[in-house]
Design a protein around this motif. Structure first.
Motif, mmCIF file in Angstrom:
data_model
loop_
_atom_site.group_PDB
_atom_site.id
_atom_site.type_symbol
_atom_site.label_atom_id
_atom_site.label_comp_id
_atom_site.label_asym_id
_atom_site.label_seq_id
_atom_site.Cartn_x
_atom_site.Cartn_y
_atom_site.Cartn_z
ATOM 1 N N LEU A 37 0.830 -1.209 0.000
ATOM 2 C CA LEU A 37 0.000 0.000 0.000
ATOM 3 C C LEU A 37 0.863 1.256 0.000
ATOM 4 O O LEU A 37 0.540 2.236 -0.686
ATOM 5 N N ILE A 38 1.952 1.250 0.738
ATOM 6 C CA ILE A 38 2.856 2.404 0.750
ATOM 7 C C ILE A 38 3.376 2.679 -0.655
ATOM 8 O O ILE A 38 3.457 3.836 -1.093
ATOM 9 N N GLU A 39 3.709 1.628 -1.381
ATOM 10 C CA GLU A 39 4.197 1.821 -2.745
ATOM 11 C C GLU A 39 3.102 2.393 -3.651
ATOM 12 O O GLU A 39 3.375 3.220 -4.526
ATOM 13 N N VAL A 40 1.856 1.995 -3.435
ATOM 14 C CA VAL A 40 0.743 2.554 -4.206
ATOM 15 C C VAL A 40 0.557 4.036 -3.860
ATOM 16 O O VAL A 40 0.290 4.865 -4.741
ATOM 17 N N ILE A 41 0.698 4.394 -2.590
ATOM 18 C CA ILE A 41 0.551 5.789 -2.173
ATOM 19 C C ILE A 41 1.637 6.652 -2.800
ATOM 20 O O ILE A 41 1.368 7.767 -3.281
ATOM 21 N N PHE A 42 2.876 6.155 -2.817
ATOM 22 C CA PHE A 42 3.948 6.889 -3.511
ATOM 23 C C PHE A 42 3.604 7.059 -4.992
ATOM 24 O O PHE A 42 3.788 8.133 -5.565
ATOM 25 N N GLU A 43 3.101 6.010 -5.615
ATOM 26 C CA GLU A 43 2.748 6.064 -7.036
ATOM 27 C C GLU A 43 1.651 7.098 -7.287
ATOM 28 O O GLU A 43 1.721 7.884 -8.244
ATOM 29 N N ALA A 44 0.625 7.107 -6.424
ATOM 30 C CA ALA A 44 -0.475 8.055 -6.594
ATOM 31 C C ALA A 44 -0.002 9.492 -6.452
ATOM 32 O O ALA A 44 -0.437 10.383 -7.188
ATOM 33 N N ALA A 45 0.915 9.724 -5.496
ATOM 34 C CA ALA A 45 1.433 11.077 -5.294
ATOM 35 C C ALA A 45 2.285 11.521 -6.475
ATOM 36 O O ALA A 45 2.183 12.672 -6.937
ATOM 37 N N GLU A 46 3.142 10.630 -6.963
ATOM 38 C CA GLU A 46 4.033 10.989 -8.069
ATOM 39 C C GLU A 46 3.266 11.225 -9.369
ATOM 40 O O GLU A 46 3.618 12.108 -10.156
ATOM 41 N N SER A 47 2.187 10.469 -9.594
ATOM 42 C CA SER A 47 1.407 10.615 -10.823
ATOM 43 C C SER A 47 0.314 11.664 -10.693
ATOM 44 O O SER A 47 -0.258 12.092 -11.696
ATOM 45 N N ASN A 48 0.021 12.070 -9.444
ATOM 46 C CA ASN A 48 -1.057 13.014 -9.166
ATOM 47 C C ASN A 48 -2.382 12.501 -9.733
ATOM 48 O O ASN A 48 -3.181 13.272 -10.275
ATOM 49 N N GLN A 49 -2.605 11.200 -9.607
ATOM 50 C CA GLN A 49 -3.818 10.581 -10.107
ATOM 51 C C GLN A 49 -4.367 9.599 -9.079
ATOM 52 O O GLN A 49 -3.636 9.108 -8.211
ATOM 53 N N VAL A 50 -5.653 9.334 -9.182
ATOM 54 C CA VAL A 50 -6.260 8.279 -8.376
ATOM 55 C C VAL A 50 -5.821 6.939 -8.951
ATOM 56 O O VAL A 50 -5.957 6.703 -10.152
ATOM 57 N N VAL A 51 -5.271 6.087 -8.106
ATOM 58 C CA VAL A 51 -4.785 4.785 -8.553
ATOM 59 C C VAL A 51 -5.839 3.727 -8.228
ATOM 60 O O VAL A 51 -6.322 3.630 -7.095
ATOM 61 N N LYS A 52 -6.195 2.946 -9.235
ATOM 62 C CA LYS A 52 -7.147 1.849 -9.083
ATOM 63 C C LYS A 52 -6.535 0.580 -9.679
ATOM 64 O O LYS A 52 -5.442 0.606 -10.228
ATOM 65 N N ASN A 53 -7.269 -0.506 -9.552
ATOM 66 C CA ASN A 53 -6.869 -1.772 -10.176
ATOM 67 C C ASN A 53 -5.470 -2.217 -9.744
ATOM 68 O O ASN A 53 -4.595 -2.521 -10.540
ATOM 69 N N PHE A 54 -5.244 -2.239 -8.446
ATOM 70 C CA PHE A 54 -3.980 -2.732 -7.890
ATOM 71 C C PHE A 54 -4.296 -3.843 -6.901
ATOM 72 O O PHE A 54 -5.432 -3.991 -6.448
ATOM 73 N N ASP A 55 -3.291 -4.606 -6.552
ATOM 74 C CA ASP A 55 -3.463 -5.698 -5.616
ATOM 75 C C ASP A 55 -2.412 -5.594 -4.521
ATOM 76 O O ASP A 55 -1.241 -5.853 -4.769
ATOM 77 N N ILE A 56 -2.842 -5.184 -3.326
ATOM 78 C CA ILE A 56 -1.906 -5.149 -2.205
ATOM 79 C C ILE A 56 -1.997 -6.422 -1.371
ATOM 80 O O ILE A 56 -1.275 -6.567 -0.394
ATOM 81 N N TYR A 57 -2.865 -7.338 -1.796
ATOM 82 C CA TYR A 57 -3.162 -8.483 -0.948
ATOM 83 C C TYR A 57 -2.421 -9.743 -1.368
ATOM 84 O O TYR A 57 -2.443 -10.748 -0.665
ATOM 85 N N GLY A 58 -1.730 -9.684 -2.524
ATOM 86 C CA GLY A 58 -0.909 -10.809 -2.945
ATOM 87 C C GLY A 58 0.426 -10.785 -2.242
ATOM 88 O O GLY A 58 0.704 -9.952 -1.389
ATOM 89 N N LYS A 59 1.336 -11.658 -2.649
ATOM 90 C CA LYS A 59 2.645 -11.754 -2.011
ATOM 91 C C LYS A 59 3.603 -10.722 -2.583
ATOM 92 O O LYS A 59 3.529 -10.362 -3.723
#
Length: 356
Positions: free
Chosen positions: A334-356
């Motif tokens: 999730l932290i990596e998704v938050i960094f991605e959302a901040a850097e792209s300045n976009q809402v990030v969807k369609n990700f999986d934080i629940y896998g390995k």
């Protein structure tokens, strides 16, 4: 070492290392037998505190009487220290954030699996009473089903004056405090996150974030706002939660707060319009007398044992870890998704934080 206490060496005897030592003294399951730090001053502090100060990490690993390595170093060296300890047959407790990336964490887990040793991350704020109060409200629907949770930590002292300023060493508030707040949310809410938006603050001119805000939308309809700030001279509440039957607020870690709920037994009286600024409003008028009930916060829920006692029970094979590595991996992702959302300045969807 007492026969019923497991021996611990703390690697990194700074603020957190010495804090761990103090807390472990209060347990009946673990005992600190020594420390190792690259700084001579801290080795002296260890001796003064009554602990053996190892002169090298190799000396620690070679000591067969040491069962557990507790890592309290800067974040960028967690992986190397942990893997070497596991390969030497030691169990490991690691400070958060566990690593700087999920790939590094996967390498640690592989080493733990191969060595057949226990590896746990010290996500200690699962035991915070303010969080456990909110968790009880969520679990028991004290103010009805929660649909918005706001979790904030604010200060005005900037980033601590050490390696936390340095990106290469894993500095910044998302990794320092965000990891706690996100872990609390994911530990409490059993639902997938469907979207993330975020922004990072660089007001103080460091190469790491001095604050951030993230908005998480869960599949079950809950919206969570997570915020950390280090330039807030007036702080917002630690927790502000909304349920379909009321609102709850916790101001600070001392559990100053209250619940305001709908009085379903009260007489239904339409609120009267009030003057607001240069206009009138009925929508934003306070509820009519008797329409709400103000109550004290509920008593916090309790976890089954302390972190340290749980760790001892896990290595003895008598309990499951309260902080599971799969849960830590979710937060890491999730932290990596938050960094991605901040850097792209976009809402990030369609990700999986629940896998390995």
């Amino acid at each position: 070492m007492s026969s019923n206490r497991h021996s611990v060496v703390i690697v990194g005897f700074g603020g957190m290392g010495s804090y761990h030592a103090g807390l472990i003294k209060e347990t009946s399951t673990l005992i600190v037998v020594g420390t190792y730090d690259v700084l001579e001053e801290r080795r002296t502090n260890s001796n003064d505190a009554g602990y053996k100060a190892y002169q090298s990490y190799e000396e620690v690993l070679a000591d067969s009487s040491v069962e557990i390595i507790l890592i309290a170093t800067p974040n960028d060296v967690h992986k190397e220290i942990a893997i070497r300890a596991l390969q030497a047959g030691k169990h490991v407790i690691c400070e958060k954030p566990v690593t700087l990336s999920k790939v590094e964490f996967q390498e640690i887990l592989a080493a733990a699996d191969e060595a057949g040793r226990v590896f746990m991350v010290h996500q200690n704020r699962r035991w915070d009473e303010d969080f456990l109060t909110i968790k009880k409200m969520y679990d028991e629907e004290t103010i009805g089903s929660l649909f918005q949770i706001e979790s904030r930590v604010h200060g005005a002292n900037g980033i601590p004056g050490d390696w936390r300023h340095v990106k290469a060493q894993g500095g910044g508030m998302l990794l320092d405090w965000g990891v706690h707040l996100l872990d609390q949310l994911l530990f409490m809410i059993d639902s997938k996150i469907t979207s993330v938006s975020s922004s990072l603050s660089f007001i103080l001119g460091n190469d790491v974030d001095d604050g951030f805000e993230a908005i998480l939308q869960f599949e079950n309809g809950i919206k969570a706002i997570v915020e950390v700030g280090t330039t807030n001279f007036i702080t917002l509440p630690r927790w502000y939660v909304k349920g379909i039957e009321g609102t709850g607020i916790i101001e600070d870690w001392s559990l100053t707060g209250r619940l305001v709920t709908r009085n379903n037994a009260g007489e239904k009286i339409e609120p009267k319009p009030i003057r607001a600024g240069v206009g009138l409003t009925k929508t934003m008028a306070p509820p009519s007398e008797g329409a709400t009930i103000t109550e004290e916060l509920p008593q916090p829920s309790e976890l089954s044992s302390s972190f340290y006692d749980n760790f001892a029970a896990v290595i003895e094979g008598t309990a499951e870890p309260i902080v599971k590595n799969a849960e830590v991996m979710r937060v890491q992702n999730l932290i990596e998704v938050i960094f991605e959302a901040a850097e792209s300045n976009q809402v990030v969807k369609n990700f999986d934080i629940y896998g390995k």
